[in-house]
Design a protein around this motif. Structure first.
Motif, PDB file in Angstrom:
ATOM      1  N   SER A 189       0.814  -1.215   0.000  1.00  0.00           N
ATOM      2  CA  SER A 189       0.000   0.000   0.000  1.00  0.00           C
ATOM      3  C   SER A 189       0.844   1.261   0.000  1.00  0.00           C
ATOM      4  CB  SER A 189      -0.924   0.006   1.207  1.00  0.00           C
ATOM      5  OG  SER A 189      -0.143  -0.075   2.369  1.00  0.00           O
ATOM      6  N   SER A 190       2.050   1.141   0.484  1.00  0.00           N
ATOM      7  CA  SER A 190       2.885   2.342   0.541  1.00  0.00           C
ATOM      8  C   SER A 190       3.365   2.738  -0.846  1.00  0.00           C
ATOM      9  CB  SER A 190       4.073   2.098   1.452  1.00  0.00           C
ATOM     10  OG  SER A 190       4.816   1.020   0.958  1.00  0.00           O
ATOM     11  N   LYS A 191       3.309   1.778  -1.749  1.00  0.00           N
ATOM     12  CA  LYS A 191       3.845   2.090  -3.079  1.00  0.00           C
ATOM     13  C   LYS A 191       2.911   3.006  -3.851  1.00  0.00           C
ATOM     14  CE  LYS A 191       6.902  -1.759  -3.891  1.00  0.00           C
ATOM     15  NZ  LYS A 191       7.187  -2.906  -4.752  1.00  0.00           N
ATOM     16  N   THR A 192       3.424   3.450  -4.946  1.00  0.00           N
ATOM     17  CA  THR A 192       2.637   4.389  -5.736  1.00  0.00           C
ATOM     18  C   THR A 192       1.469   3.685  -6.409  1.00  0.00           C
ATOM     19  OG1 THR A 192       4.264   4.005  -7.433  1.00  0.00           O
ATOM     20  CG2 THR A 192       4.407   6.063  -6.219  1.00  0.00           C
ATOM     21  N   VAL A 193       0.448   4.447  -6.618  1.00  0.00           N
ATOM     22  CA  VAL A 193      -0.741   3.947  -7.292  1.00  0.00           C
ATOM     23  C   VAL A 193      -0.737   4.485  -8.712  1.00  0.00           C
ATOM     24  CG1 VAL A 193      -3.247   3.871  -7.213  1.00  0.00           C
ATOM     25  CG2 VAL A 193      -1.941   4.019  -5.107  1.00  0.00           C
ATOM     26  N   TYR A 194      -0.940   3.596  -9.648  1.00  0.00           N
ATOM     27  CA  TYR A 194      -0.910   4.014 -11.045  1.00  0.00           C
ATOM     28  C   TYR A 194      -2.313   4.172 -11.570  1.00  0.00           C
ATOM     29  CZ  TYR A 194       4.017   2.877 -10.937  1.00  0.00           C
ATOM     30  OH  TYR A 194       5.347   2.855 -10.623  1.00  0.00           O
ATOM     31  N   ASN A 195      -2.404   4.959 -12.601  1.00  0.00           N
ATOM     32  CA  ASN A 195      -3.697   5.167 -13.215  1.00  0.00           C
ATOM     33  C   ASN A 195      -4.138   3.892 -13.920  1.00  0.00           C
ATOM     34  OD1 ASN A 195      -5.798   6.997 -13.650  1.00  0.00           O
ATOM     35  ND2 ASN A 195      -5.203   7.157 -15.804  1.00  0.00           N
ATOM     36  N   TYR A 196      -5.446   3.695 -13.963  1.00  0.00           N
ATOM     37  CA  TYR A 196      -5.960   2.508 -14.634  1.00  0.00           C
ATOM     38  C   TYR A 196      -6.249   2.824 -16.094  1.00  0.00           C
ATOM     39  CZ  TYR A 196      -9.548  -0.627 -16.363  1.00  0.00           C
ATOM     40  OH  TYR A 196     -10.288  -1.465 -17.143  1.00  0.00           O
ATOM     41  N   GLN A 197      -5.855   1.909 -16.943  1.00  0.00           N
ATOM     42  CA  GLN A 197      -6.118   2.044 -18.365  1.00  0.00           C
ATOM     43  C   GLN A 197      -6.607   0.671 -18.816  1.00  0.00           C
ATOM     44  OE1 GLN A 197      -6.886   4.182 -20.855  1.00  0.00           O
ATOM     45  NE2 GLN A 197      -5.224   5.475 -20.127  1.00  0.00           N
ATOM     46  N   PRO A 198      -7.764   0.584 -19.449  1.00  0.00           N
ATOM     47  CA  PRO A 198      -8.258  -0.746 -19.824  1.00  0.00           C
ATOM     48  C   PRO A 198      -7.245  -1.473 -20.712  1.00  0.00           C
ATOM     49  CG  PRO A 198      -9.902   0.939 -20.289  1.00  0.00           C
ATOM     50  CD  PRO A 198      -8.669   1.646 -19.872  1.00  0.00           C
ATOM     51  N   CYS A 199      -7.031  -2.724 -20.428  1.00  0.00           N
ATOM     52  CA  CYS A 199      -6.055  -3.465 -21.224  1.00  0.00           C
ATOM     53  C   CYS A 199      -6.718  -4.029 -22.474  1.00  0.00           C
ATOM     54  CB  CYS A 199      -5.398  -4.554 -20.390  1.00  0.00           C
ATOM     55  SG  CYS A 199      -6.503  -5.863 -19.879  1.00  0.00           S
TER      56      CYS A 199
ATOM     57  N   GLN B 220     -10.559  -5.499 -22.226  1.00  0.00           N
ATOM     58  CA  GLN B 220     -11.029  -6.327 -23.321  1.00  0.00           C
ATOM     59  C   GLN B 220     -10.833  -7.810 -23.018  1.00  0.00           C
ATOM     60  OE1 GLN B 220     -12.726  -4.860 -25.429  1.00  0.00           O
ATOM     61  NE2 GLN B 220     -11.730  -3.139 -26.473  1.00  0.00           N
ATOM     62  N   CYS B 221     -10.255  -8.107 -21.892  1.00  0.00           N
ATOM     63  CA  CYS B 221     -10.076  -9.516 -21.574  1.00  0.00           C
ATOM     64  C   CYS B 221     -11.422 -10.114 -21.172  1.00  0.00           C
ATOM     65  CB  CYS B 221      -9.041  -9.684 -20.468  1.00  0.00           C
ATOM     66  SG  CYS B 221      -9.419  -8.743 -18.983  1.00  0.00           S
ATOM     67  N   SER B 222     -11.439 -11.431 -21.098  1.00  0.00           N
ATOM     68  CA  SER B 222     -12.713 -12.093 -20.834  1.00  0.00           C
ATOM     69  C   SER B 222     -13.155 -11.815 -19.410  1.00  0.00           C
ATOM     70  CB  SER B 222     -12.580 -13.587 -21.050  1.00  0.00           C
ATOM     71  OG  SER B 222     -11.898 -14.154 -19.960  1.00  0.00           O
TER      72      SER B 222
END
Lengths: 656, 737
Positions: free
Chosen positions: B506-516, B541-543
């Motif tokens: 949790s201490s690490k950085t949080v990255y933005n979400y981008q649909p794969c 787009q994954c199942s």
């Protein structure tokens, strides 16, 4: 009397001697700095006398000012009031009404301004007036006077224990009610005849020297001097009535010490026989002024059983009471308050008022300036209290200590409030005079209080902001109910208080304590977030009602769609409609998309048909399907709805 | 809506433009004549000088015309704005009138004093005048506020590559600290908005050439062409423009376009570009399918605008938040899960023609698909207890697809056909047919109904003709092999493991979400979602049974404790994943789940007033409990680089609304925001901020740290959590000094 009382108590420290001549300029600055807050507090003091916001005795740190304990309050019930009264009346109905005892009056003296008279004795005549019931055809209420006694009473007695005071005994039968007439009430009339130096006095009004030269000289001596001619001497008659029984036959005279203000018989009101030198050229006076402006007759009143004279002492009550002053109307009539209370306060200062309060109130000492010997009686009566000396050290510019003034009572120097205890005094100073900083320093002889100007004093308006902006809804409108701003007032606040200790005053006040928000609730004026206009009470609930769908955002989405060059107008139109629809309803989640489609058709179906966008709508539905948000059957269903709408509309159009 | 102030600003801006234009016309002749003009003066001496003057005069005229046009525009905008404001004020007044409330102003009477009198006495013998004295109490000035636009959802903006304005912070700062402005300019590489290149712009060059050429023509061929010249206001071709025009322009602006040939080329280029844009405007855009000019185009082209503009996450076209819209993958669509109608739709149904054999197999296949889907996704509707109040109709038509699937689709009723079906296919019908064929496959009855003007027989025949267009159905099964059963347990355990893992990091950085989007490949180490330590969302787009998907919670309570996996993973409950906690309910009243505040906008009513601490503050209208959602911190979403640039200015102002969102983005509430932006900083706050994953977006929720009473001012600690970069409000700084 005490015309020489120092009246510059408030400004005392300003007129003190300057210790160091070099710091004269500095001192001037210091005076300027302290002048304004002092004036403000002086004004506030007088205001709180007339329109008190609160009673000092109800403050938690002023417990010692409470004269009545409130122990009974806990067990008190409202229902019990009648009961108590009834029992009281039942037990002593006769005693209160027609008393069987003898009325005993013993006169201690006639008090009049020292300079006004040279007579040693005044003649006092006690008359009983029987006011009878008015008969028919009688134009006036019949009054039957009956002289009871004539006495010689000492004028301004220096020591009242010197000789046994002249006294009158009036048997109870005197107040009987069968004298031919039906007597409505009995009134005692006191007539005092005293030789006064009226003319001479008038010419010397306001001169201190006049009083000064009479001091220490016995009145008789002065007469012998022949400086005052007999022409100037005038025998004046002063009268005052006391009601014994009122028309309900209730006895009004309770035993006690009386001090009766008497009026000159000819009705001249402005007989400023005392202290005229400091009088105000203003309106006439408060009722309390009566006792300082008019001569008074003092006597002890008691009801004594004829058979048992020994009980005399017991019957005599300690607490004195006073006849209601006859000029009470002055109070209600007084419009110019400031003049009135200035006067009132001055009288408080000048020590005359202390007399009326003797016996139940602590008195100020004025040993320093009291060179008038006539006040001996007062100093005798002062309760001997262990004196705490309080030194006020006024500092300015953080280091220059300008003044030290010692006062040996525990009165607040700004509002003269007697605090009784050092802790209370300090607490009062800090809370009520926050324009200054107070720092308590223990002192071998008592206490030292360092006073400096509070630079951080926040003098801004702390009242209800609604009052300023006058957006008050008025709850008692005649036509419709109106909305008022809800306001919270603190009625009871009982925080956990630390035990009182002087240590808290030894360090400066903390900032956090000042900023504490005691009042919860909406005690402030709110503003509209975008326009910065004040929120009126009626707008409070609806304020920000359209903030979730800002208009500019709706315009923006329309503009953004319009900007595309490679999108045809049908598509644009539909996209705009859909976007606005989604923005308004705030659909979240894939599962609500079918719902969104349905409401879209419901609300915009007609528009779709009207603008001829049906196939675009179908493509839009297929698009949603392509993004796997809806199923094919939803596509079918939604389009069927639109088709039905179109059919209806077209058939309507055909018919019409 | 722009305020009159804004309009005024632009107006003054226009005046500045005007002055700038004048100065440029004055300075233009001053540069020393170059070699070129020397050469020109040799060849055509007097005439060129004459034309040079004319070019300059023409240029000045054009400039003034533009300015006038601009001034008029601004004036009109200003006037329009005034009307708008008046209208909205009127509307507000009307609304207030309708409310059952009445405004009354009670005269303020001080107790004890009826009124004061003031008098004017005259020494000249005039009578004394007097009147009542009304004391106006001092009203405290309200704090400064710079204008901002209200939003309730984040708004993504692009980086600004030019400095829009040089911030003004008082004269003393300009005098003291000139290095700040210089540094600021360096950040933008010296580009400032509104800086005009001193020479000719492209469009003004075009206009200049045209008007001079017209004049030239008129003067040279005096009689004949005059009329024509007046008519043709359009752009002249290069061949039509006399060479002398370019020569004159070249002479007039020696520091500009270089040689005559260069100018010619430039003009040619511009003319061609203009022509191209005029021509291309037509073919670029697919004609309106409802219009008369509809064309028969392939499916892709018909759907192109919708596909590219639709945001699958916001359900909007061209949304404000997601610049990148993935086009739909054709392969993960919801298939038609209802049983195909076996009965022919009527006497003329295509089924009488085509053999029913192929239909048997088709239905079989569909059944399989349906079964599978019911297994893979938990049943969407459990029990009948969730009936919609009020609009039972909508429920029947939209929601209960699962239940109504088995029932007949009797409620789908199309209006009776009125017009006879024409044999010929219009282009619009053809396009529509191609679009629909992909949706309904071989259910030509439905397609025919939707097209509305063709019978299913005709549709069938058309489909046979275009057989190749319809993609193979079997393609779908190839994509991701369906995973085996026992899914539920495995999914739950992996999820729990993952949540644990998340907590550790949790201490690490949080990255933005981008649909794969990596077709044909499972989500493994190369998947962007996994690399960024994000879960795959429904937008990927994954199942739908991808390992990396967050399974949602199965809570039946309020989801406000760490027992809820969503709460533990700092996510809001997803309406498509968590169905037992009623997060999927449309009606907000019926939701028991407390973990949906941000997505549903269940903010508390906030009121703005001058703060007890510094500047403006924000106050609660109604009391809240501990941990209750108060508001979302909304604003512009900007990149970290942009935030650095903006932050420099904000720091100077000692007023910053920046809020770190994740590793990639920052929320800036300076220009756009909501009321919570006025919450002040405190080291002993009553609120806390939490960046949550809400349906694929990171959003900032402000929550109550303790029970807060009505009328209390809201504070949160700017320093901790994800907001270390934020600087504090002025008062605390001042206090520290």
């Amino acid at each position: 009397m005490g015309p020489k009382r120092r009246v510059n108590g408030m400004n005392g420290f300003q007129t003190e001697e300057i210790k160091d001549k070099k710091t004269e300029a500095d001192h001037e600055l210091f005076l300027q700095a302290f002048e304004k807050p002092t004036q403000i507090y002086r004004y506030l003091r007088t205001r709180s006398f007339v329109l008190p916001i609160f009673l000092p005795r109800s403050l938690s740190y002023m417990k010692q000012r409470r004269s009545v304990s409130n122990v009974k309050r806990k067990s008190f019930k409202v229902d019990s009031i009648l009961e108590t009264v009834e029992t009281k009346l039942g037990t002593e109905p006769l005693k209160n009404r027609l008393r069987q005892e003898t009325l005993h009056l013993s006169f201690s003296g006639f008090h009049i301004a020292e300079f006004a008279t040279e007579a040693e004795y005044a003649d006092v005549e006690v008359l009983l007036l029987r006011i009878c019931l008015k008969r028919r055809k009688e134009s006036r209420v019949p009054v039957m006077p009956l002289s009871l006694a004539k006495l010689r009473v000492p004028v301004n007695p220096s020591d009242r224990t010197l000789s046994p005071p002249p006294s009158v005994e009036i048997p109870s039968e005197t107040f009987a009610y069968k004298n031919g007439h039906v007597v409505r009430s009995h009134v005692l009339l006191f007539k005092v005849q005293c030789a006064t130096l009226r003319e001479a006095n008038c010419s010397h009004q306001g001169v201190n020297g006049e009083t000064a030269h009479s001091i220490g000289e016995p009145p008789i001596k002065r007469r012998r001097n022949g400086r005052i001619s007999s022409l100037e001497e005038d025998v004046l008659t002063f009268c005052r009535e006391l009601m014994v029984y009122d028309k309900n036959k209730v006895c009004l005279l309770t035993p006690g010490e009386y001090e009766l203000g008497v009026q000159s018989a000819d009705g001249t009101e402005n007989m400023r026989l005392s202290k005229v030198w400091e009088s105000f050229a203003g309106k006439d006076v408060k009722p309390l002024e009566l006792f300082s402006d008019y001569p008074t007759l003092t006597f002890t009143l008691s009801w004594q059983d004829l058979v048992d004279n020994d009980k005399k002492a017991e019957v005599e009550s300690f607490s004195p009471s006073r006849v209601p002053p006859p000029r009470w109307d002055l109070v209600s009539g007084a419009t110019d308050f400031s003049a009135a209370f200035e006067k009132w306060v001055l009288s408080e200062y000048t020590g005359c008022s202390t007399r009326r309060s003797r016996g139940f109130r602590d008195m100020r000492e004025h040993t320093t300036n009291d060179n008038n010997g006539s006040n001996n009686t007062i100093s005798h009566l002062v309760a001997s209290r262990k004196r705490i000396r309080v030194f006020y050290q006024f500092t300015h510019n953080s280091c220059t200590q300008q003044e030290t003034e010692a006062r040996n009572d525990l009165r607040c120097p700004w509002c003269c409030l007697s605090c009784h205890q050092l802790y209370s005094l300090l607490k009062h100073l800090r809370l009520c005079h926050s324009r200054f900083n107070f720092l308590y320093v223990p002192h071998p002889k008592g206490a030292r209080i360092d006073v400096s100007i509070n630079e951080r004093y926040d003098g801004s308006y702390v009242g209800n902001p609604q009052d300023i902006h006058s957006h008050v809804g008025y709850a008692f409108s005649r036509s419709i109910p109106v909305r008022r701003t809800p306001i919270t007032h603190v009625i009871v606040y009982r925080p956990k208080r630390p035990p009182p200790s002087l240590a808290e005053f030894q360090e400066p006040e903390s900032e956090s304590g000042l900023n504490r928000q005691l009042i919860q609730g909406h005690n402030r004026l709110y503003f509209h977030a975008v326009t910065c206009q004040p929120v009126r009470p009626q707008e409070l609930d609806t304020e920000g009602r359209d903030e979730s769908k800002p208009r500019w955002l709706r315009q923006k989405t329309v503009m953004m769609i319009d900007e595309f060059t490679d999108v045809n107008e049908g598509e644009k139109e539909l996209m705009k409609m859909w976007n606005l629809h989604i923005m308004e309803k705030e659909y979240i989640g894939d599962c609500s998309v079918p719902q969104a489609c349905f409401t879209f058709v419901e609300e915009h179906g007609q528009e779709i048909v009207r603008k001829n966008l049906c196939r675009n709508f179908l493509i839009h539905l297929v698009n949603l399907f392509d993004f796997s948000l809806i199923r094919p059957d939803v596509v079918e269903r939604m389009f069927a709805l639109v088709e039905n709408l179109r059919h209806e509309l077209s058939s309507d159009g055909n018919r019409s | 809506m722009s305020t009159p102030e804004v309009a005024c600003n632009t107006r003054s801006g226009a005046q500045r433009l005007l002055m700038g234009g004048q100065s440029s016309t004055i300075t233009a002749p001053s540069p020393s004549p170059s070699v070129q003009s020397d050469r020109a003066s040799e060849n055509f001496n007097v005439e060129v000088v004459d034309w040079k003057k004319r070019v300059k005069a023409e240029y000045t005229r054009l400039c003034f015309m533009r300015k006038d046009k601009r001034v008029d525009e601004v004036k009109n905008a200003f006037a329009a704005n005034r009307i708008e404001i008046h209208a909205s004020l009127e509307k507000e007044r009307e609304w207030l009138k309708k409310q059952p409330i009445q405004k009354l102003i009670v005269p303020e009477i001080l107790p004890g004093r009826t009124s004061k009198k003031c008098e004017v006495t005259s020494a000249m013998g005039f009578p004394t005048q007097s009147g009542p004295l009304k004391t106006m109490l001092l009203v405290k000035a309200i704090p400064t506020m710079y204008s901002w636009a209200p939003v309730q959802q984040n708004f993504m903006v692009e980086d600004e590559t030019v400095l829009h304005n040089i911030p003004y912070m008082g004269d003393e700062l300009l005098d003291q600290d000139t290095s700040f402005i210089e540094e600021l300019l360096k950040n933008y590489e010296g580009r400032v908005h509104g800086e005009r290149n001193s020479g000719l712009g492209d469009d003004i060059f075009m206009e200049l050439v045209n008007s001079v050429a017209h004049q030239y023509k008129v003067e040279n061929a005096e009689d004949g062409v005059k009329v024509e010249a007046k008519e043709s206001d359009g752009v002249l071709d290069l061949s039509e423009v006399p060479v002398e025009v370019f020569e004159a322009i070249c002479a007039a602006f020696p520091d500009q376009g270089g040689t005559i040939d260069e100018l010619k080329d430039k003009y040619k280029e511009l003319v061609e570009a203009q022509k191209a844009s005029n021509q291309d405007a037509v073919p670029e855009c697919t004609p309106n399918i409802d219009g008369p000019n509809a064309q028969s185009v392939p499916r892709e082209q018909t759907m192109h605008s919708f596909h590219t503009l639709f945001c699958r996450r916001c359900f909007k076209y061209d949304c404000f938040l997601h610049p990148y819209h993935p086009t739909p993958s054709m392969l993960t669509r919801k298939t038609q899960e209802k049983k195909q109608k076996m009965e022919p739709c009527g006497a003329d149904c295509f089924m009488h023609v085509a053999g029913t054999k192929c239909y048997g197999s088709n239905t079989e296949e569909n059944k399989d698909v349906k079964k599978e889907s019911t297994r893979s996704s938990p049943p969407r509707q459990e029990g009948g207890g969730r009936k919609r109040k009020g609009n039972a109709c909508s429920m029947a038509s939209t929601e209960n697809s699962e239940e109504s699937n088995n029932a007949d689709d009797l409620d789908i009723k199309f209006p009776p056909r009125t017009c006879p079906t024409a044999e010929a296919w219009t282009p619009a019908e053809e396009s529509l047919m191609r679009v629909l064929a992909d949706v309904f496959r071989s259910n030509y009855c439905s397609v025919a109904k939707l097209i509305g003007t063709k019978s299913c027989m005709q549709v069938y025949q058309f489909a046979v003709k275009e057989e190749a267009h319809i993609p193979d159905v079997s393609e779908e099964t190839i994509q991701t092999p369906p995973r085996k059963k026992k899914k539920k347990h495995r999914l739950w355990s992996t999820h729990c493991r993952k949540v644990q893992l998340k907590k550790d990091n949790s201490s690490k950085t949080v990255y933005n979400y981008q649909p794969c989007d990596h077709p044909g490949q499972r989500c493994d180490e190369t998947c962007p979602c996994i690399m960024a330590q994000n879960f795959c969302e429904k937008f990927c787009q994954c199942s739908s049974d991808c390992q990396n998907r967050f399974p949602g919670c199965r809570c039946k309570a309020q989801c406000n404790t760490k027992l809820c996996p969503c709460f533990l993973a700092v996510r809001e409950c997803d309406p498509d994943l968590c169905q037992t906690c009623s997060a999927d309910q449309f009606d907000t009243q019926k939701i028991s789940c407390k973990n949906v505040g941000v997505q549903r906008g269940l903010r508390k009513h906030l009121l703005m007033a001058p703060s007890d601490v510094a500047g403006w503050g924000i106050f609660l209208k109604e009391p809240v409990e501990k941990n209750e959602f108060i508001s979302e911190y909304c604003g512009e979403i900007i990149s970290q680089d942009e935030a650095d640039r903006r932050g420099k200015v904000y720091d100077k102002y000692m007023c910053s609304f920046l809020f770190n969102l994740n590793y990639d983005f920052v929320v800036d509430a300076t220009r756009k925001g909501n009321k919570i932006r006025f919450a002040n900083h405190s080291i002993n706050p009553n609120c806390y901020a939490k960046v949550m994953m809400v349906n694929g977006d990171h959003r900032i929720g402000i929550f109550a740290k303790r029970a807060i009473q009505a009328g209390e001012e809201l504070f949160f600690d700017y320093r901790y959590g994800p907001t270390e970069q934020l600087k504090f409000v002025g008062i605390e700084r001042d206090g520290m000094i």
